[in-house]
Design a protein around this motif. Sequence first.
Motif, PDB file in Angstrom:
ATOM      1  N   GLN A   9       1.154  -1.280  -0.073  1.00 28.15           N
ATOM      2  CA  GLN A   9       0.022   0.035  -0.072  1.00 28.15           C
ATOM      3  C   GLN A   9       0.653   1.075   0.189  1.00 28.15           C
ATOM      4  OE1 GLN A   9      -2.659  -0.290   3.372  1.00 28.15           O
ATOM      5  NE2 GLN A   9      -4.178  -2.084   2.014  1.00 28.15           N
ATOM      6  N   VAL A  10       2.099   1.008   0.618  1.00 25.40           N
ATOM      7  CA  VAL A  10       2.707   2.158   0.427  1.00 25.40           C
ATOM      8  C   VAL A  10       3.229   2.983  -0.854  1.00 25.40           C
ATOM      9  CG1 VAL A  10       5.092   3.289   1.343  1.00 25.40           C
ATOM     10  CG2 VAL A  10       3.379   2.538   3.209  1.00 25.40           C
ATOM     11  N   TRP A  11       3.510   1.391  -1.233  1.00 24.38           N
ATOM     12  CA  TRP A  11       4.598   1.891  -2.961  1.00 24.38           C
ATOM     13  C   TRP A  11       3.735   2.115  -3.530  1.00 24.38           C
ATOM     14  CZ3 TRP A  11       3.487  -1.661  -6.842  1.00 24.38           C
ATOM     15  CH2 TRP A  11       4.548  -1.243  -7.333  1.00 24.38           C
ATOM     16  N   ARG A  12       2.342   1.725  -3.315  1.00 26.83           N
ATOM     17  CA  ARG A  12       1.086   2.128  -3.881  1.00 26.83           C
ATOM     18  C   ARG A  12       0.930   3.006  -4.571  1.00 26.83           C
ATOM     19  NH1 ARG A  12      -4.529  -0.306  -4.004  1.00 26.83           N
ATOM     20  NH2 ARG A  12      -4.433   0.489  -2.308  1.00 26.83           N
ATOM     21  N   GLY A  13       0.820   4.073  -2.910  1.00 21.35           N
ATOM     22  CA  GLY A  13       0.532   5.417  -2.375  1.00 21.35           C
ATOM     23  C   GLY A  13       1.893   6.509  -3.120  1.00 21.35           C
ATOM     24  N   ARG A  14       3.145   6.183  -3.222  1.00 23.33           N
ATOM     25  CA  ARG A  14       3.748   6.720  -3.786  1.00 23.33           C
ATOM     26  C   ARG A  14       4.280   6.627  -4.980  1.00 23.33           C
ATOM     27  NH1 ARG A  14       9.796   4.722  -0.085  1.00 23.33           N
ATOM     28  NH2 ARG A  14       8.894   6.033   1.704  1.00 23.33           N
ATOM     29  N   ALA A  15       3.938   5.714  -5.985  1.00 21.83           N
ATOM     30  CA  ALA A  15       3.708   5.211  -7.119  1.00 21.83           C
ATOM     31  C   ALA A  15       2.856   6.434  -7.782  1.00 21.83           C
ATOM     32  CB  ALA A  15       4.078   4.260  -8.055  1.00 21.83           C
ATOM     33  N   THR A  16       1.549   6.501  -7.067  1.00 23.39           N
ATOM     34  CA  THR A  16       0.452   7.393  -7.735  1.00 23.39           C
ATOM     35  C   THR A  16       0.842   8.737  -7.601  1.00 23.39           C
ATOM     36  OG1 THR A  16      -0.617   5.592  -6.784  1.00 23.39           O
ATOM     37  CG2 THR A  16      -1.926   7.871  -7.418  1.00 23.39           C
ATOM     38  N   ILE A  17       1.058   9.576  -8.705  1.00 24.68           N
ATOM     39  CA  ILE A  17       1.478  11.197  -8.858  1.00 24.68           C
ATOM     40  C   ILE A  17       0.109  11.859  -9.101  1.00 24.68           C
ATOM     41  CG2 ILE A  17       1.913  12.525 -10.148  1.00 24.68           C
ATOM     42  CD1 ILE A  17       4.508  11.189 -10.621  1.00 24.68           C
ATOM     43  N   PRO A  18      -0.103  12.121  -7.830  1.00 28.03           N
ATOM     44  CA  PRO A  18      -2.013  12.845  -7.936  1.00 28.03           C
ATOM     45  C   PRO A  18      -1.872  13.970  -8.945  1.00 28.03           C
ATOM     46  CG  PRO A  18      -1.103  13.659  -6.222  1.00 28.03           C
ATOM     47  CD  PRO A  18       0.065  12.503  -6.822  1.00 28.03           C
ATOM     48  N   ILE A  19      -2.689  14.542  -9.901  1.00 28.82           N
ATOM     49  CA  ILE A  19      -2.456  15.713 -10.987  1.00 28.82           C
ATOM     50  C   ILE A  19      -3.392  16.813 -10.164  1.00 28.82           C
ATOM     51  CG2 ILE A  19      -1.989  15.959 -13.222  1.00 28.82           C
ATOM     52  CD1 ILE A  19      -1.270  13.755 -13.684  1.00 28.82           C
ATOM     53  N   ASP A  20      -3.798  17.734 -10.374  1.00 24.48           N
ATOM     54  CA  ASP A  20      -4.335  18.532 -10.161  1.00 24.48           C
ATOM     55  C   ASP A  20      -5.220  19.425 -11.800  1.00 24.48           C
ATOM     56  OD1 ASP A  20      -6.291  20.302  -8.993  1.00 24.48           O
ATOM     57  OD2 ASP A  20      -5.241  22.049  -7.589  1.00 24.48           O
ATOM     58  N   ALA A  21      -6.564  18.704 -11.948  1.00 26.94           N
ATOM     59  CA  ALA A  21      -6.892  19.782 -13.489  1.00 26.94           C
ATOM     60  C   ALA A  21      -6.854  20.889 -13.187  1.00 26.94           C
ATOM     61  CB  ALA A  21      -8.162  18.348 -14.099  1.00 26.94           C
ATOM     62  N   SER A  22      -7.540  21.582 -12.497  1.00 23.84           N
ATOM     63  CA  SER A  22      -8.961  22.428 -12.162  1.00 23.84           C
ATOM     64  C   SER A  22      -7.102  23.793 -11.999  1.00 23.84           C
ATOM     65  CB  SER A  22      -8.834  23.336 -11.101  1.00 23.84           C
ATOM     66  OG  SER A  22      -8.346  22.725  -9.696  1.00 23.84           O
ATOM     67  N   PRO A  23      -6.416  24.685 -13.222  1.00 29.12           N
ATOM     68  CA  PRO A  23      -5.984  25.922 -13.283  1.00 29.12           C
ATOM     69  C   PRO A  23      -5.702  26.594 -11.785  1.00 29.12           C
ATOM     70  CG  PRO A  23      -6.358  25.410 -15.668  1.00 29.12           C
ATOM     71  CD  PRO A  23      -7.277  25.027 -14.305  1.00 29.12           C
ATOM     72  N   GLN A  24      -5.174  27.036 -11.562  1.00 26.34           N
ATOM     73  CA  GLN A  24      -4.723  28.229 -10.220  1.00 26.34           C
ATOM     74  C   GLN A  24      -4.210  29.619 -10.932  1.00 26.34           C
ATOM     75  OE1 GLN A  24      -6.485  27.680  -7.366  1.00 26.34           O
ATOM     76  NE2 GLN A  24      -6.921  25.525  -8.089  1.00 26.34           N
ATOM     77  N   PRO A  25      -4.990  30.991 -11.165  1.00 27.00           N
ATOM     78  CA  PRO A  25      -4.720  31.521 -11.184  1.00 27.00           C
ATOM     79  C   PRO A  25      -3.661  32.416 -10.638  1.00 27.00           C
ATOM     80  CG  PRO A  25      -6.278  32.396  -9.805  1.00 27.00           C
ATOM     81  CD  PRO A  25      -6.113  31.162 -10.055  1.00 27.00           C
ATOM     82  N   LEU A  26      -2.207  32.397 -11.206  1.00 28.63           N
ATOM     83  CA  LEU A  26      -1.285  33.351 -11.108  1.00 28.63           C
ATOM     84  C   LEU A  26      -1.706  35.021 -10.973  1.00 28.63           C
ATOM     85  CD1 LEU A  26       1.132  30.950 -12.149  1.00 28.63           C
ATOM     86  CD2 LEU A  26       0.486  30.939  -9.670  1.00 28.63           C
ATOM     87  N   GLU A  27      -0.217  35.647 -10.269  1.00 29.06           N
ATOM     88  CA  GLU A  27       0.266  37.013 -10.962  1.00 29.06           C
ATOM     89  C   GLU A  27       0.187  37.468 -12.358  1.00 29.06           C
ATOM     90  OE1 GLU A  27       2.903  39.318  -8.586  1.00 29.06           O
ATOM     91  OE2 GLU A  27       3.006  37.731  -7.273  1.00 29.06           O
ATOM     92  N   GLY A  28      -0.981  38.261 -12.875  1.00 33.48           N
ATOM     93  CA  GLY A  28      -0.587  38.980 -13.966  1.00 33.48           C
ATOM     94  C   GLY A  28      -1.739  38.228 -15.385  1.00 33.48           C
ATOM     95  N   GLY A  29      -2.394  37.380 -14.096  1.00 30.28           N
ATOM     96  CA  GLY A  29      -3.913  36.492 -14.488  1.00 30.28           C
ATOM     97  C   GLY A  29      -3.766  35.501 -15.394  1.00 30.28           C
ATOM     98  N   LYS A  30      -2.222  35.199 -15.789  1.00 27.84           N
ATOM     99  CA  LYS A  30      -1.389  33.773 -16.035  1.00 27.84           C
ATOM    100  C   LYS A  30      -2.257  32.511 -15.426  1.00 27.84           C
ATOM    101  CE  LYS A  30       1.622  35.728 -17.886  1.00 27.84           C
ATOM    102  NZ  LYS A  30       3.610  36.038 -18.739  1.00 27.84           N
TER     103      LYS A  30
END
Length: 359
Positions: A324-345
């Motif tokens: 379970q630990v190995w599977r948790g390390r192998a899973t790379i979570p990807i946040d599909a929702s972009p977050q606004p940065l300075e300058g509106g990018k």
Amino acid sequence: MTALAAAIVLGVAVCAWMAMPFLGALVWSTTLAVLFTPFDIAIGNRFKSRSLSALITVLVTACIVVVPAILVAGTLLNEAVRSATLVVPMFDAEDWTRLMGEHHWLAPALQWIHDKVDFPDLIRTATSALATWSGSVLRASFSGIANLLLTFYFLFYLLRDREAIAEAARLHLPLSESEFAQLADRVTDTIFATVLGTIAVAALQGGLGGLMFWWLGLPAPVFWGVLMALLAIVPFLGAFVIWAPAAVFLALGGSYTSAIILTVWGTLVVGLVDNVVYPMLVGRKLRMHTMLSFIAVVGGLVFMGTPGVVLGPLLLAVTLTLLQVWRGRATIPIDASPQPLEGGKATAAAAGPAGVALS
């Protein structure tokens, strides 16, 4: 690095080889340490001395575990010695012939059982094995005394230095704090589930079954009670392997009332222990499929002897947790929702494998 890794693997293998003679003492001392740690903590809060609280806990543990074991072993020795003379005559050829004559509809099945199974030899073998085992315990051979003393010797230090031992294990294992906590919780839950849920419940089932054998006047109730307890430890089997045939033989012998009483007692009382008391003690601690539990317990018994009852499920639980630990390390979570940065990018919270932000 390759030479260092090879040296580490070699060192671990040699250390494991040196520890093999102490496997039984290490397994049982660790098991007792986990079970009696709450008691030791309570004693430590009163005396403020880790050594004194550990010593008191060891003495209490010895009284709880060793004294009843010696008493049961002595009684079992006496029962095993006389069981053969009481039980074997119940399966002689004359009785089988009489049963087949009285119950014609069962004659083919009884004849097949009589031809295929040598009950007298089977019972004599089991009786002899139990007599040898209980006799060795009762006589307290040098090996038994040494293992017993080593168990409580290790137990003292496991209780007194448990925090330092846990910290050393955490530092030397390639696990984060949360991963180590997950592994430690799984080890503790497995030990509690195995000992309280399996061994304690099996002992209770064997005691209740043996008590009914005694009340009905059946021969060697302690002997059969111990066999029921041993069979109850193994998943898929249970005390019914003993009491169900006994009820059948009582019915075939004309003791219908005793057969009904034994059947009701075995189904409702002995079975209730397994179906009600076991979940109450264990809950979801074991978190292991019945098939895996069977493989762990039986495989542990075959390859490691008595300590395998605990060590088999424990090794399997540790392996599953590490997976379970190995599977948790192998899973790379990807946040599909972009977050606004300075300058509106905007950019994705997670970068790709090469570290480039996804647009």
